[in-house]
Enzyme design. Structure first.
Site, short mmCIF file in Angstrom:
data_model
loop_
_atom_site.label_atom_id
_atom_site.label_comp_id
_atom_site.label_asym_id
_atom_site.label_seq_id
_atom_site.Cartn_x
_atom_site.Cartn_y
_atom_site.Cartn_z
N PRO A 2 0.84 -1.21 0.00
CA PRO A 2 0.00 0.00 0.00
C PRO A 2 0.87 1.25 0.00
CG PRO A 2 -0.59 -1.48 1.82
CD PRO A 2 0.68 -1.99 1.21
N GLU A 3 0.57 2.18 -0.88
CA GLU A 3 1.26 3.48 -0.87
C GLU A 3 0.34 4.51 -0.22
OE1 GLU A 3 4.05 4.83 -3.37
OE2 GLU A 3 4.29 3.07 -4.62
N ARG A 278 15.95 0.25 -6.09
CA ARG A 278 14.57 -0.04 -6.46
C ARG A 278 14.43 -0.11 -7.98
NH1 ARG A 278 11.06 1.32 -2.28
NH2 ARG A 278 9.59 0.06 -3.46
#
Ligand SMILES: [Zn+2]
Length: 288
Positions: A2-3, A278
């Site tokens: 979840p962001e 990332r």
């Protein structure tokens, strides 16, 4: 994972559902979630939820008549809230809810449940067990808040401070935007999307950005987050009503997950590289 938009959506939905409800019974199914606090159940039982605040991806619950008691909630990788109202209707949000989610509660991923005096129940599910619900006093709550920088969606966000902060950092703009103590709330997806929309390469050194680039980036990041929050409502699904409709910000993504497909602005193939540890998606032609 979840962001911020998903977390904000959870917050807004829970505000409607649980504020001013009194917790009648608490069950802890996994003590790691409650930081192994042996007093968790006795501390929270009987309390009435006053408000749910948020900073970055941290939710902060407060209670009526309790100025020194808070719950700090982080969904981390796989945390989800499910709310079952007193008509047994299920709604939920947080980590992506798929068709294979078991909607009988509690189930094997349920970590904590809160039963309210109106017989509705809130379940915290977390497959990977990185999420938490921690009891905090006011000092601990404020200390947790201090770890977060300003949010680009906040009306008081200062572009001057943002620009000055960027000048002081000697790493990539991608790494700086992911640092929650610098700006709060931008995760990997929204950093890639913001840099793409601002035509700024994720590989640029933060200190190389001009004032006008910094201003553009801050405004774009704020707008992207606001849009994501406005459509994030659909990630808090009402299963009984819709059968799990899954529209959300993924429909708006322009670069994240688009590697090996043409850039929508120039047709160059979108690259996926590693920056700041990332997976990073960008157009080498549009982003300089
Ligand atoms: Zn392009």
């Amino acid at each position: 994972m979840p962001e911020l938009p998903e977390v904000e959506t959870v917050r807004l939905q829970l505000l409607h559902k649980i504020v001013l409800k009194t917790i009648q019974k608490v069950t802890v199914y996994h003590t790691k979630t409650t930081a192994h606090n042996p007093f968790f159940v006795s501390t929270v039982t009987g309390k009435t939820i006053a408000h749910i605040d948020r900073i970055g991806k941290l939710l902060i619950m407060s209670f009526t008549g309790e100025s020194d008691l808070f719950l700090l909630v982080h969904l981390k990788m796989t945390g989800q809230f499910f709310y079952i109202d007193n008509q047994k209707q299920v709604s939920g949000g947080g980590h992506t809810i798929s068709a294979t989610n078991n909607l009988d509660f509690p189930n094997r991923h349920t970590r904590v449940s809160f039963e309210f005096s109106d017989t509705s129940t809130l379940y915290f599910n977390d497959m990977r067990l990185f999420g938490y619900i921690k009891v905090a006093n006011a000092m601990q709550m404020n200390a947790a808040k201090q770890k977060f920088g300003p949010e680009p969606i906040h009306e008081l966000f200062s572009v001057d401070d943002f620009y000055e902060g960027l000048q002081r950092r000697k790493t990539t703009i991608k790494a700086v935007l992911l640092d929650q103590s610098f700006v709060a709330g931008l995760g990997n997806i929204y950093v890639d999307e913001s840099l793409y929309a601002a035509n700024i390469s994720p590989l640029r050194l933060s200190c190389s950005l001009t004032m006008s680039e910094a201003g553009r980036l801050a405004q774009i990041a704020g707008n992207i987050m606001k849009t994501a929050i406005s459509v994030g409502g659909t990630t808090f699904q009402h299963f009984v009503d819709t059968g799990g409709d899954n529209g959300n910000y993924t429909d708006y993504l322009k670069v994240f997950g688009k590697q090996n497909t043409p850039c929508s602005q120039c047709g160059t193939i979108i690259s996926k590289i590693r920056v700041a540890g990332r997976g990073t998606h960008y157009c080498s032609n549009c982003q300089k």
